[in-house]
Design a protein around this motif. Structure first.
Motif, short mmCIF file in Angstrom:
data_model
loop_
_atom_site.label_atom_id
_atom_site.label_comp_id
_atom_site.label_asym_id
_atom_site.label_seq_id
_atom_site.Cartn_x
_atom_site.Cartn_y
_atom_site.Cartn_z
N ILE A 131 19.34 -18.14 -26.89
CA ILE A 131 19.50 -19.01 -28.05
C ILE A 131 18.88 -18.38 -29.30
O ILE A 131 19.45 -18.43 -30.40
CB ILE A 131 18.86 -20.39 -27.77
CG1 ILE A 131 19.72 -21.16 -26.77
CG2 ILE A 131 18.68 -21.19 -29.05
CD1 ILE A 131 19.09 -22.43 -26.26
N SER B 42 27.96 -29.21 -21.14
CA SER B 42 29.14 -28.38 -21.41
C SER B 42 29.65 -27.72 -20.14
O SER B 42 30.85 -27.65 -19.89
CB SER B 42 28.79 -27.31 -22.45
OG SER B 42 28.41 -27.89 -23.68
N TYR C 20 31.00 -24.19 -26.84
CA TYR C 20 29.59 -24.09 -26.46
C TYR C 20 28.72 -23.78 -27.69
O TYR C 20 27.71 -24.43 -27.93
CB TYR C 20 29.40 -22.96 -25.45
CG TYR C 20 29.47 -23.36 -23.99
CD1 TYR C 20 28.31 -23.46 -23.23
CD2 TYR C 20 30.68 -23.59 -23.38
CE1 TYR C 20 28.37 -23.79 -21.89
CE2 TYR C 20 30.76 -23.93 -22.03
CZ TYR C 20 29.60 -24.03 -21.29
OH TYR C 20 29.66 -24.36 -19.97
N THR D 66 31.04 -17.84 -28.68
CA THR D 66 29.73 -18.41 -28.98
C THR D 66 29.30 -18.04 -30.40
O THR D 66 28.79 -18.88 -31.15
CB THR D 66 28.67 -17.92 -27.97
OG1 THR D 66 29.10 -18.23 -26.65
CG2 THR D 66 27.34 -18.58 -28.23
N VAL E 85 26.59 -20.40 -19.65
CA VAL E 85 25.27 -20.96 -19.36
C VAL E 85 24.20 -19.87 -19.48
O VAL E 85 23.13 -20.08 -20.05
CB VAL E 85 25.25 -21.60 -17.96
CG1 VAL E 85 23.83 -22.03 -17.60
CG2 VAL E 85 26.18 -22.81 -17.92
N ASN F 110 23.84 -18.99 -23.21
CA ASN F 110 23.39 -20.03 -24.14
C ASN F 110 21.98 -20.52 -23.90
O ASN F 110 21.39 -21.12 -24.79
CB ASN F 110 24.37 -21.22 -24.09
CG ASN F 110 25.56 -21.01 -24.99
OD1 ASN F 110 25.58 -21.47 -26.12
ND2 ASN F 110 26.55 -20.30 -24.52
N VAL F 111 21.42 -20.31 -22.73
CA VAL F 111 20.06 -20.80 -22.49
C VAL F 111 19.00 -19.77 -22.89
O VAL F 111 18.22 -20.01 -23.80
CB VAL F 111 19.90 -21.25 -21.02
CG1 VAL F 111 18.45 -21.64 -20.75
CG2 VAL F 111 20.82 -22.43 -20.73
N THR G 194 22.71 -30.11 -23.48
CA THR G 194 24.09 -29.88 -23.93
C THR G 194 24.71 -28.68 -23.23
O THR G 194 25.92 -28.66 -22.98
CB THR G 194 24.14 -29.67 -25.45
OG1 THR G 194 23.20 -28.65 -25.84
CG2 THR G 194 23.83 -30.95 -26.21
N ALA G 195 23.90 -27.68 -22.88
CA ALA G 195 24.42 -26.54 -22.12
C ALA G 195 24.87 -26.99 -20.73
O ALA G 195 25.95 -26.61 -20.26
CB ALA G 195 23.36 -25.45 -22.00
N GLU H 117 29.34 -33.43 -25.76
CA GLU H 117 29.47 -32.03 -25.37
C GLU H 117 30.24 -31.89 -24.06
O GLU H 117 31.06 -30.98 -23.90
CB GLU H 117 28.08 -31.40 -25.22
CG GLU H 117 27.43 -31.05 -26.54
CD GLU H 117 28.24 -30.05 -27.35
OE1 GLU H 117 28.65 -29.02 -26.79
OE2 GLU H 117 28.48 -30.32 -28.54
#
Length: 506
Positions: A379, A117, A73, A31, A372, A375-376, A113-114, A306
């Motif tokens: 961020i 993905s 991602y 990431t 997930v 990335n949520v 997009t998360a 994505e």
């Protein structure tokens, strides 16, 4: 063993403390790599290769695979927020992602997009688990002729289909094949192109070449310029991430289509996530009721690419693990890592080492769930990393690279190889030569040579055996079709370019 028994076997390794640790480290680094513009998974995996020689093969593969799909991602964050492609496959996402951010919908774009993905990754994972074994069972029937033709197909496809300049890409493939000749000839025991250096008897170091070609040129190119002004992104709150019902409705089918398109192109040697992303975007624009929305913040334009990108990452492991043919340049690097660990991917790999294969597959499931989570809510953390000056990052990277390359075999020659290919990679970058086909040629070159020699021995020196065996002939026919299609496309493009000024003058 049935599917559930195999999955339980893989879970025993993937869900162990070490398995979870290396998976978490891999997806976190991936990431980060995706967020930082200019690096990308290829350079980062090359730089971190030395770390894998000090852990078991299963955990080494889990770590590197996590970096690969983690970068897929992470690349969307800078694409959407800053209009900067963290890596090549994220370039499509910024077309509509950045306009969404300017409309105050960055949170929605990041969340969709998360999810896309994640869905794409799981879709590709299911196909990987379902089709790798049957494909491997089919490949057991392959002879040396089929293997040679299939590897040649992979090289030609990588050079001609995934490149804007086929001639330059083919030149890099041939250069890679020549580099693969360095070392001891397995048949005669003769040293080839070693120039009397004993350290080269085992061939050129794959790690040193990969880091030199993909890592150092990016460092030199960016370090040679001033830190460009990078705008600080606005605050992204959890509330701003929530999509509306209309967003979900507009995203659902594009995610499904993107997952299917990405899975198809990921399984084809020589294409990968970049091709899958562009194809999925083109499909969405074609099927849309109002194509004019694309480029202005269409949510389908971020959801489908994505999903395609991440499903392609997963299915690119299918030809690599079941056939021993890398699906893309990153897979070529992974194949090289396996060979260094005395793992030989191919038809007998899944049946012979089921624990290794299924632990890798199950780690994909864990990694996608981790991504997930990372990335949520995190961020903001990833975005802040963008503000670290390059002049601070790059000296540390270079020091770690040199230490890592030397630690693989404790040979000073590898550092010379690193420097030489770093300079060569920088020159090739300036001349707009793609170096990924070179790495494919380097990895597949020795296997190509081995199989063509074996085929000639079996056939008594008769070249016609490559055309009389049905599968081999089919692969060669595909090569001829790709070459012909590329030549026609280039001629049409040149004809249009010449015709346009003439029409304007008329």
């Amino acid at each position: 063993m049935d599917l559930f028994s195999n999955m339980a076997l893989g879970m025993g390794v993937a869900f162990s403390t070490q398995g979870l640790f290396y998976c978490f480290v891999g997806v976190s680094l991936g990431t980060l790599v995706g967020v930082l513009p200019g690096l990308g998974p290829m350079a980062s995996i090359a730089m971190l290769l030395p770390l894998t020689y000090h852990v078991s093969p299963a955990f080494a593969l889990i770590l590197l695979a996590g970096i690969y799909y983690g970068a897929a991602y992470g690349g969307r964050i800078t694409s959407i927020l800053l209009n900067l492609a963290g890596e090549a496959s994220s370039a499509v996402t910024l077309i509509d992602g950045y306009p969404m951010a300017r409309q105050g919908r960055a949170g929605v774009a990041l969340f969709i997009t998360a999810i896309a993905s994640f869905v794409g990754g799981i879709f590709g994972l299911i196909l990987l688990a379902a089709f790798s074994q049957p494909l491997a069972e089919l490949a057991i029937r392959f002879s040396a002729q089929e293997y040679f033709s299939l590897m040649l197909l992979g090289l030609v496809a990588a050079a001609l289909l995934a490149s804007e300049s086929p001639f330059r890409a083919l030149t890099m493939v041939v250069f890679g094949l020549v580099l693969g000749l360095v070392g001891i000839d397995l048949n005669s025991g003769t040293a080839r192109f070693t120039f009397g250096v004993p350290a080269l008897y085992d061939g050129l170091s794959l790690v040193a070449i990969a880091v030199g070609l993909f890592g150092l040129p990016e460092v030199m190119a960016t370090a040679g310029s001033k830190d460009r002004a990078r705008p600080a992104p606005g605050r992204i709150t959890l509330k701003s991430l929530a999509p509306t019902r209309a967003d979900w409705k507009q995203s659902l089918m594009p995610i499904v289509r993107g997952s299917a398109i990405g899975s198809f192109f990921g399984a084809l040697p020589g294409t990968g996530g970049v091709t899958a992303s562009f194809m999925s975007y083109a499909v969405e624009k074609r099927v849309a009721k109002d194509p004019s929305r694309f480029g202005r913040g269409a949510i389908e334009g971020v959801a489908s690419p994505e999903a395609a990108n991440n499903s392609a990452v997963q299915t690119s492991f299918i030809p690599t693990l079941s056939l021993g043919i890398p699906g893309d340049p990153v897979m070529a690097l992974m194949l090289g890592v396996m060979m260094v660990h005395n793992i030989l991917p191919g038809p007998n790999f899944i049946a012979g080492q089921p624990e290794l294969f299924w632990s890798l597959v199950m780690s994909f499931l864990i990694g996608n769930i981790m991504l997930v989570i990372l990335n949520v809510p995190m961020i903001g953390l990833w975005v802040r990393i963008l503000l670290i000056p390059y002049r601070v990052l790059f000296p540390v990277i270079i020091a770690l690279v040199c230490i890592g390359v030397y630690s693989v075999a404790n040979q000073v020659v590898d550092l010379y190889v690193l420097i030489a290919f770093g300079l060569l990679g920088y020159i090739l970058k300036l001349l707009r030569f793609q170096v990924a086909p070179l790495l494919l040629g380097l990895v597949l070159g020795p296997m190509l040579e081995e199989n063509i020699r074996r085929a000639m021995v079996i056939a008594g020196g008769d070249f016609s055996s490559f055309f009389t065996r049905p599968l081999s002939a089919a692969f060669l026919a595909c090569i001829a079709a790709i070459v012909l299609w590329t030549a026609i496309s280039r001629l049409r493009g040149r004809h249009r370019a010449l015709a346009t000024p003439a029409e304007g003058a008329g």
